[in-house]
Design a protein around this motif. Structure first.
Motif, PDB file in Angstrom:
ATOM      1  N   ARG A 138      34.200  22.303 -11.384  1.00 46.21           N
ATOM      2  CA  ARG A 138      34.241  23.484 -12.184  1.00 46.21           C
ATOM      3  C   ARG A 138      33.004  24.467 -11.932  1.00 46.21           C
ATOM      4  O   ARG A 138      33.117  25.688 -12.326  1.00 46.21           O
ATOM      5  N   ASP A 139      31.908  23.926 -11.092  1.00 49.59           N
ATOM      6  CA  ASP A 139      30.860  24.832 -10.862  1.00 49.59           C
ATOM      7  C   ASP A 139      30.199  24.819  -9.499  1.00 49.59           C
ATOM      8  O   ASP A 139      29.744  23.890  -9.134  1.00 49.59           O
ATOM      9  N   PRO A 140      31.065  25.433  -8.513  1.00 56.35           N
ATOM     10  CA  PRO A 140      30.522  25.515  -7.130  1.00 56.35           C
ATOM     11  C   PRO A 140      29.311  25.751  -6.743  1.00 56.35           C
ATOM     12  O   PRO A 140      28.598  25.402  -5.772  1.00 56.35           O
ATOM     13  N   ARG A 141      28.446  26.385  -7.641  1.00 52.91           N
ATOM     14  CA  ARG A 141      26.996  26.528  -7.603  1.00 52.91           C
ATOM     15  C   ARG A 141      26.189  25.466  -7.744  1.00 52.91           C
ATOM     16  O   ARG A 141      24.823  25.568  -7.362  1.00 52.91           O
ATOM     17  N   ALA A 142      26.578  24.418  -8.293  1.00 49.81           N
ATOM     18  CA  ALA A 142      25.829  23.323  -8.690  1.00 49.81           C
ATOM     19  C   ALA A 142      25.133  22.766  -7.168  1.00 49.81           C
ATOM     20  O   ALA A 142      26.299  22.603  -6.457  1.00 49.81           O
ATOM     21  N   PRO A 143      24.053  22.482  -7.144  1.00 51.59           N
ATOM     22  CA  PRO A 143      23.602  21.913  -5.919  1.00 51.59           C
ATOM     23  C   PRO A 143      23.750  20.670  -5.669  1.00 51.59           C
ATOM     24  O   PRO A 143      23.890  19.454  -6.390  1.00 51.59           O
ATOM     25  N   LYS A 144      24.305  20.356  -4.353  1.00 50.34           N
ATOM     26  CA  LYS A 144      24.996  19.102  -3.746  1.00 50.34           C
ATOM     27  C   LYS A 144      23.800  18.457  -3.204  1.00 50.34           C
ATOM     28  O   LYS A 144      23.702  18.705  -1.723  1.00 50.34           O
ATOM     29  N   THR A 145      23.027  17.709  -3.694  1.00 55.07           N
ATOM     30  CA  THR A 145      21.916  16.983  -3.076  1.00 55.07           C
ATOM     31  C   THR A 145      22.268  15.521  -2.723  1.00 55.07           C
ATOM     32  O   THR A 145      23.330  14.902  -3.316  1.00 55.07           O
ATOM     33  N   ILE A 146      21.149  14.825  -2.189  1.00 62.08           N
ATOM     34  CA  ILE A 146      21.473  13.307  -2.260  1.00 62.08           C
ATOM     35  C   ILE A 146      21.461  12.534  -3.395  1.00 62.08           C
ATOM     36  O   ILE A 146      22.003  11.575  -3.712  1.00 62.08           O
ATOM     37  N   GLY A 147      20.590  13.173  -4.357  1.00 59.05           N
ATOM     38  CA  GLY A 147      20.488  12.602  -5.881  1.00 59.05           C
ATOM     39  C   GLY A 147      21.598  13.070  -6.737  1.00 59.05           C
ATOM     40  O   GLY A 147      21.909  12.280  -7.530  1.00 59.05           O
ATOM     41  N   SER A 148      22.399  14.116  -6.536  1.00 53.85           N
ATOM     42  CA  SER A 148      23.458  14.347  -7.428  1.00 53.85           C
ATOM     43  C   SER A 148      24.778  14.167  -6.940  1.00 53.85           C
ATOM     44  O   SER A 148      25.865  14.389  -7.600  1.00 53.85           O
ATOM     45  N   TYR A 149      25.040  14.099  -5.608  1.00 48.12           N
ATOM     46  CA  TYR A 149      26.399  14.183  -4.807  1.00 48.12           C
ATOM     47  C   TYR A 149      26.709  13.136  -4.240  1.00 48.12           C
ATOM     48  O   TYR A 149      27.926  12.874  -3.741  1.00 48.12           O
ATOM     49  N   TRP A 150      25.674  12.615  -3.489  1.00 43.09           N
ATOM     50  CA  TRP A 150      26.121  11.514  -2.322  1.00 43.09           C
ATOM     51  C   TRP A 150      26.378  10.135  -2.785  1.00 43.09           C
ATOM     52  O   TRP A 150      25.762   9.707  -3.782  1.00 43.09           O
ATOM     53  N   PRO A 151      27.488   9.752  -2.526  1.00 47.06           N
ATOM     54  CA  PRO A 151      28.059   8.551  -3.109  1.00 47.06           C
ATOM     55  C   PRO A 151      27.272   7.000  -2.691  1.00 47.06           C
ATOM     56  O   PRO A 151      27.224   6.098  -3.412  1.00 47.06           O
ATOM     57  N   TYR A 152      26.778   7.136  -1.534  1.00 52.57           N
ATOM     58  CA  TYR A 152      26.528   5.788  -0.974  1.00 52.57           C
ATOM     59  C   TYR A 152      25.069   6.036  -0.296  1.00 52.57           C
ATOM     60  O   TYR A 152      24.971   6.963   0.715  1.00 52.57           O
ATOM     61  N   ALA A 153      24.189   5.231  -0.290  1.00 47.43           N
ATOM     62  CA  ALA A 153      22.752   5.245   0.277  1.00 47.43           C
ATOM     63  C   ALA A 153      22.956   4.782   1.746  1.00 47.43           C
ATOM     64  O   ALA A 153      22.085   5.406   2.618  1.00 47.43           O
ATOM     65  N   THR A 154      23.948   3.920   1.991  1.00 49.72           N
ATOM     66  CA  THR A 154      24.172   3.578   3.357  1.00 49.72           C
ATOM     67  C   THR A 154      24.398   4.707   4.167  1.00 49.72           C
ATOM     68  O   THR A 154      23.956   4.711   5.464  1.00 49.72           O
TER      69      THR A 154
END
Length: 230
Positions: A138-154
């Motif tokens: 619902r908010d495309p402006r939200a920052p997609k970072t490693i901490g907020s959006y990435w699903p796997y550390a691998t």
């Protein structure tokens, strides 16, 4: 005198009759020839032409090889077969820490992502949303970072090793990648600053966005249904 005239008249009349008969014969012959030609032409027109047998060409023989390229060597295949699965399959030997990753980040990454990973000008890498919210639908402006959006550390490891830095992708050694990943995970407060990551510990890192991603099973065969219970 009268007798001479009569005789002359008879001869002239006979001569004219002979010429008339000759002309009639010629005209009749021409007409007959024309009729025969018409009959032959009609016969040629109405008689269907014989069909020619189609020419059958033998199919071209496909060569066993086209003589292009050569089989890849095991070393060449191994150099490209470097994908890392979500569960960590394919992670290489090695280890890394945030402290060892900091100078590598400053030298190879800060120019694109900023001194702390928050400044850009390229993608922002560091940052968590309050309560680890996931408002991206619902908010495309939200920052997609490693901490907020990435699903796997691998897969952070996989992407950094495969594509970074953009001016020399694939140039980082495995140990350098481990150090960079440790630095980025620690900057996002996903592991302690003194943590050591390797092939055993990296798959165990819990990413806040993990629950928001599910496997795409479209096109896959459905498992057989179990026995029904009545």
């Amino acid at each position: 005198m009268t007798s001479l005239r009569s005789d002359h008249f008879r001869r002239a009349t006979a001569w004219q009759a002979e010429r008339f008969l000759t002309a009639a014969c010629v005209i009749g012959a021409i007409a007959a020839a024309g009729d025969r030609a018409t009959v032959r032409l009609g016969a040629q027109t109405t008689t269907p032409a014989a069909k020619k047998a189609p020419v059958t060409q033998a199919p071209a023989k496909v060569p066993a090889t086209f003589g292009i390229g050569r089989p890849a060597t095991p070393a060449e295949i191994a150099a490209l077969d470097i994908d890392i699965g979500p569960e960590g399959a394919g992670l290489p030997p090695g280890r890394g820490t945030a402290a060892d990753g900091a100078p590598i980040y400053a030298a190879r990454c800060a120019g694109c992502h900023g001194k702390t990973g928050r400044e850009g000008p390229n993608d922002v890498l560091v940052g968590r949303l309050p309560g680890d919210a996931f408002p991206f639908a619902r908010d495309p402006r939200a920052p997609k970072t490693i901490g907020s959006y990435w699903p796997y550390a691998t897969t952070v490891f996989d992407y950094v090793r495969r594509a970074m830095p953009p001016d020399a992708p694939g140039s980082l050694k495995d140990e350098e990648v481990y150090n960079l990943v440790a630095y980025l995970l620690a900057a996002n407060e996903l592991i302690p600053q003194d943590a050591v990551i390797d092939a055993a510990s990296l798959p165990k890192v819990q990413m806040p966005a993990r629950a928001h991603f599910v496997p795409d099973t479209r096109g896959r065969a459905k498992p057989p249904a179990g026995p029904s219970h009545r």
